[in-house]
Design a protein around this motif. Structure first.
Motif, PDB file in Angstrom:
ATOM      1  N   PRO A  57     -10.940  32.678 -23.854  1.00  0.00           N
ATOM      2  CA  PRO A  57     -10.643  31.718 -22.588  1.00  0.00           C
ATOM      3  C   PRO A  57     -10.604  30.248 -23.088  1.00  0.00           C
ATOM      4  CG  PRO A  57     -12.290  33.173 -22.127  1.00  0.00           C
ATOM      5  CD  PRO A  57     -12.121  33.340 -23.513  1.00  0.00           C
ATOM      6  N   TYR A 101      -1.550  28.588 -18.179  1.00  0.00           N
ATOM      7  CA  TYR A 101      -0.640  29.011 -17.566  1.00  0.00           C
ATOM      8  C   TYR A 101       0.005  27.875 -16.366  1.00  0.00           C
ATOM      9  CZ  TYR A 101       1.396  31.669 -13.339  1.00  0.00           C
ATOM     10  OH  TYR A 101       2.269  32.202 -12.395  1.00  0.00           O
ATOM     11  N   SER A 151      -2.419  37.050 -20.932  1.00  0.00           N
ATOM     12  CA  SER A 151      -3.468  36.693 -21.654  1.00  0.00           C
ATOM     13  C   SER A 151      -4.498  37.685 -21.455  1.00  0.00           C
ATOM     14  CB  SER A 151      -4.065  35.340 -20.967  1.00  0.00           C
ATOM     15  OG  SER A 151      -4.704  35.774 -19.902  1.00  0.00           O
ATOM     16  N   GLY A 185     -12.217  38.735 -19.917  1.00  0.00           N
ATOM     17  CA  GLY A 185     -11.413  37.874 -18.750  1.00  0.00           C
ATOM     18  C   GLY A 185     -11.675  36.583 -18.792  1.00  0.00           C
ATOM     19  N   GLU A 186     -10.852  35.860 -17.884  1.00  0.00           N
ATOM     20  CA  GLU A 186     -10.567  34.273 -17.993  1.00  0.00           C
ATOM     21  C   GLU A 186     -11.810  33.608 -17.525  1.00  0.00           C
ATOM     22  OE1 GLU A 186      -7.260  32.281 -18.225  1.00  0.00           O
ATOM     23  OE2 GLU A 186      -7.568  33.704 -19.843  1.00  0.00           O
ATOM     24  N   LYS A 227       0.862  35.689 -13.465  1.00  0.00           N
ATOM     25  CA  LYS A 227       0.044  35.641 -14.594  1.00  0.00           C
ATOM     26  C   LYS A 227      -0.698  36.989 -14.480  1.00  0.00           C
ATOM     27  CE  LYS A 227      -3.979  33.354 -16.208  1.00  0.00           C
ATOM     28  NZ  LYS A 227      -5.075  32.266 -16.158  1.00  0.00           N
ATOM     29  N   ASP A 247      -4.099  38.533 -16.073  1.00  0.00           N
ATOM     30  CA  ASP A 247      -5.440  38.321 -16.837  1.00  0.00           C
ATOM     31  C   ASP A 247      -5.984  39.615 -17.208  1.00  0.00           C
ATOM     32  OD1 ASP A 247      -7.876  37.703 -17.616  1.00  0.00           O
ATOM     33  OD2 ASP A 247      -8.522  37.192 -15.631  1.00  0.00           O
ATOM     34  N   SER A 260      -8.666  41.458 -18.772  1.00  0.00           N
ATOM     35  CA  SER A 260      -9.714  41.770 -19.433  1.00  0.00           C
ATOM     36  C   SER A 260      -9.962  43.089 -20.175  1.00  0.00           C
ATOM     37  CB  SER A 260     -10.809  41.643 -18.369  1.00  0.00           C
ATOM     38  OG  SER A 260     -12.127  42.077 -19.102  1.00  0.00           O
ATOM     39  N   TYR A 280      -5.720  45.328 -14.996  1.00  0.00           N
ATOM     40  CA  TYR A 280      -5.247  43.861 -15.377  1.00  0.00           C
ATOM     41  C   TYR A 280      -5.449  43.119 -13.956  1.00  0.00           C
ATOM     42  CZ  TYR A 280      -1.823  47.940 -14.970  1.00  0.00           C
ATOM     43  OH  TYR A 280      -1.415  48.892 -14.521  1.00  0.00           O
TER      44      TYR A 280
END
Lengths: 405, 438
Positions: free
Chosen positions: A104, A114, A128, A133-134, A201, A203, A205, B395
């Motif tokens: 991240p 993004y 990503s 995760g972010e 987007k 994301d 994880s 996701y």
């Protein structure tokens, strides 16, 4: 066949190491243009991680890298050079997807987050896939594929009965769960964009993705309040169910009796009428109660035979059985994989002809032909000239200032 | 009457009803859909004839808006009975735990495919579908019937070993597929049997490859009007997921084996700590992790520190030998003996050591990261429980298009909705009264 199903779709692909490049490989295999943006001074660790042709190191000689990057183009740009941004943005403006699997914040520090990119490319699809995760308290945790096995319950569940956790012997989540969840998500995003004009987007994880592959255990624990202890190769529901020692050194065959009919068939294969007639073993519950005795009887039979012979004898009666295959058996001896043309030879300027796994399906009766992986920086000039319209002078200047590597 | 409700439901594909966790509503993907009908696979009908290896593939489509219709025999598909399953749930037309998870968001119709009338109904269903995912039984003729239906679509066939070849008719199980796929060989310890990976992973691996391939083939079908047949082999999927073992053998002639002798660093393993196990990886290639570990040991005054700073520990190949693995295990487990998993995790985060607790399933519910991200959801699973924890989305998407809309279907729950509607759309094609009832 060399499919062009995804012709016209372009990736600016910043992924590296294992899981990320495996996600984007299926797109290049199907005809998308995947521009692998990579550094030379700080290369993809898999490029320097081997195995290497004949064991000799070389940045273009890694078989592992080759297996994850078929059909891609390599554009060598020093992303940490601030002057690289204009060129990167120019590539991204003409790309459909930007992909990365850095931790991240890394892309944001490069001006490639993004929020930055969606301003220059409003319908961008952005993948990503950081490990955890972010955002969140452990987002900064660093790890490898086995770390993902550890924190998802996969490692705890995988091990011998009565012993500690071992987990998969590979970085298993990197090689299926995460790359193909990611690929599926990107395809969904493309279809969504086609319908709505909107990008998105993604994301991913890698921990959350992998826990879905532990979904059966999660739901079982939630439903019953218990989780299965480590059982080695045994099953809590079926017996015998395991890998059994065969003649020869370290040679094994898996045998799984999934119902009472399989058991009678296995007894017939073993020629053991007394076992077949034993009332205590006629049911799953009875065999589970006597699992040690059942397995001892099966092992006594398998020890005298080759693993191939055990498999053939069981399969002839419809009992699920399979040789515990090594990479050597898979590549040299497995008649099924050979019949289906699973192994593909791809010629490479530095590695020479080498064998790779085809995508694990046949399409319209044919194999997908792999295209060779790129040498580092092989396509830098052609992409800048053909895609961006940069002049030879401008390319030379970017090289002189260290933007291009 | 049920048709009206069904039609109304059809107009609201964005609805949320299946007991998603209330707090999950704060996440965009669990909120109401602001663009009705625009989930990625909205409008796509998938005919689902999977039993095991393909069950998760069709679920991935269903979670993103596809209408996935399980076509089941009278008495129900065999996947309903996958253990653990209670007799009560089965008698009520529900299923066991694996079914409850894998069939979320799907619909169920009962069609007796052993009768000509049933085959006609299937063909009519296939005619309305963009995707068919099937695990054919040997010689049931199902695939030929499906492929004979006119129209452009993707037919994905998932079998343990593929449709052709000497193993095509082999009996299989998760363990057998993992064994012949080459991954069992890579797990476990030297001197003990090779070890299967837990959690029915051949199902998930095969489904994931199948889903990605199906999505790509569907893209082409929609773009160019070309139908496709995808013949997925679960064995090949496993063999495609062996890390670098294939290239290690092809390029260097070495057979990778369990225990990682010659390939895996001595530090890369699970080690016992005070209250459980932690996984550590601190090879020289992860320099920050190795130096962080050594620094921690030094600060603690650990007497094994000197040994680990000696010359052999700078030798990468040597660090992959059984002798070095054994030496490291003794040292690190002595170092960790008075440290809890939580302490190890905190130190790892602070010191950039690649080290994490080995979590049980029960531990996942307390994982601070997963809690922060509100990862787990609860759904009502008839026959299982009213609030059952399931993994959330694999996701996180910035568009609100992933959702659990309904629990796994009761056997034949959508007969009237799907077959009744189909019959109206295709007068005379199929007579719902002619099908066998559950």
């Amino acid at each position: 066949m060399t499919p062009d199903f995804l012709a016209g779709i372009r990736f600016a692909d910043f992924t590296w190491a294992g899981a990320g490049p495996f996600s984007t490989k299926i797109f290049s295999d199907f005809g998308a243009e995947v521009l692998k943006i990579e550094g030379v001074a700080r290369p993809d660790p898999v490029r320097v991680g081997g195995p290497f042709k004949d064991g000799v190191f070389g940045i273009n000689r890694s078989g592992y890298f080759a297996s994850r990057n078929t059909g891609k183009k390599s554009v060598a740009i020093n992303m940490k050079n601030p002057d690289s941004r204009e060129t990167l943005y120019a590539i991204i403006r003409q790309s459909d997807i930007v992909s990365n699997n850095f931790g991240p914040g890394a892309m944001e520090r490069l001006g490639l987050g993004y929020d930055d990119l969606v301003r220059i490319k409003p319908d961008l699809i952005y993948l990503s896939m950081p490990m955890y995760g972010e955002d969140g308290p452990l987002a900064g945790m660093t790890g490898v594929g086995m770390t993902i096995s550890a924190v998802t319950g996969l490692m705890a569940a995988t091990g011998y009965e009565g012993e500690g956790p071992l987990g998969p012997g590979t970085h298993f989540p990197d090689h299926a769960a995460n790359p193909y969840h990611a690929a599926f998500a990107v395809m969904a995003a493309l279809r969504h964009r086609r319908a709505t004009g909107r990008g998105m987007k993604i994301d991913l994880s890698q921990v959350e993705s992998t826990i879905n592959c532990m979904g059966l255990a999660v739901v079982e624990a939630a439903a019953t309040g218990r989780e299965q202890p480590r059982l080695g190769n045994r099953s809590p529901h079926h017996a015998p169910h395991g890998v059994f020692p065969c003649a020869g050194e370290d040679s094994w065959c898996a045998i799984t009796v999934l119902d009472d009919r399989h058991w009678q068939d296995l007894c017939a294969v073993m020629g053991d009428e007394a076992l077949a007639a034993d009332p205590a073993l006629k049911t799953e519950a009875g065999r589970l109660d006597s699992v040690d005795r059942v397995e001892a009887a099966v092992s006594a039979w398998t020890r005298g035979l080759s693993a191939e012979a055990v498999m053939a004898a069981c399969q002839a009666r419809g009992v699920p059985a399979g040789v515990v295959s090594t990479s050597r058996r898979l590549m040299q001896d497995d008649p099924q994989l050979r019949h289906r043309d699973y192994w593909q030879v791809v010629d490479h300027p530095e590695i020479g002809p080498a064998r790779f796994t085809a995508p694990p399906f046949r399409l319209d009766g044919e194999r997908i032909d792999l295209k060779r992986p790129p040498l580092i920086g092989e396509h830098t000039d052609s992409v800048l000239a053909d895609l961006l319209g940069y002049s030879p002078e401008r390319i030379a200047s970017l090289r002189a200032t260290g933007v291009l590597e | 009457m049920q048709d009206d409700a069904a039609r109304a439901a059809e107009l609201r594909p964005e609805r949320h009803q299946a007991g998603a966790h209330p707090e999950a509503g704060t996440h965009p993907e669990a909120g109401a859909h602001p663009y009705p009908g625009t989930r990625p696979y909205a409008g796509i009908r998938v005919i689902d004839l999977t039993r095991l290896y393909g069950a998760y593939a069709t679920r991935l489509f269903a979670d993103l808006g596809a209408e996935v219709i399980r076509v089941e025999p009278p008495g129900g598909g065999s996947d309903r009975r996958l253990p653990p399953a209670t007799a009560g749930a089965l008698a009520a037309g529900q299923g066991g735990v694996p079914f409850a998870f894998l069939a979320l968001n799907k619909k169920s119709v009962v069609v007796d495919l052993t009768t000509p009338a049933g085959r006609d109904i299937l063909k009519a269903l296939v005619a309305t579908a963009a995707v068919v995912v099937v695990e054919p039984e040997a010689e049931d003729g199902l695939l030929a019937d499906i492929l004979a239906v006119p129209g452009v679509r993707v037919v994905t066939v998932i079998t343990p070993f593929g449709l052709t070849g000497p193993y095509a008719g082999f009996a299989a199980s998760d363990l057998v597929v993992q064994a012949l796929g080459g991954i069992v060989w890579l797990s476990g310890e030297p001197g003990k049997p090779p070890l299967k990976i837990a959690g029915e992973q051949s199902l998930f691996v095969a489904s994931l490859y199948a889903a990605a391939a199906t999505a790509i083939a569907l893209w082409d079908a929609e773009t160019r009007g070309a139908g496709h047949v995808v013949d997925v082999s679960a064995q090949e999927c496993i063999a495609h997921s062996l890390q670098n073992a294939v290239q290690v053998f092809d390029l260097e002639g070495r057979v990778s084996t369990r225990g990682g002798e010659g390939t895996r660093d001595a530090t890369e393993s699970a080690f016992a700590c005070q209250d459980g196990w932690v996984f550590l990886a601190a090879p020289l290639a992860l320099q920050a992790s190795w130096s962080g570990l050594l620094a921690w040991m030094k600060e603690e005054g650990f007497d094994g520190h000197a040994a680990l700073t000696s010359a052999p520990w700078q030798d990468r190949p040597r660090r992959t030998t059984a002798a070095m693995k054994a030496e490291f295990k003794v040292l690190i487990e002595r170092f960790l003996a008075d440290k809890t998993k939580a302490r190890c995790a905190a130190e790892a985060l602070k010191r950039k050591i690649v080290m994490a607790p080995v979590a049980s399933i029960a531990d996942l519910g307390a994982d601070p990261q997963l809690l922060f991200r509100r990862f787990f959801q609860t759904v009502a699973m008839p026959g299982i429980g009213s609030e059952v924890t399931i993994p959330g989305a694999p996701y996180r998407l910035s568009e609100p298009v992933w959702a659990i809309d309904r629990p796994a279907p009761r056997l034949g729950e959508h007969d009237a909705e799907v077959l009744g509607r189909m019959n109206q759309g295709h007068p005379g094609r199929a007579d719902p009264a002619g099908r066998a009832s559950a």
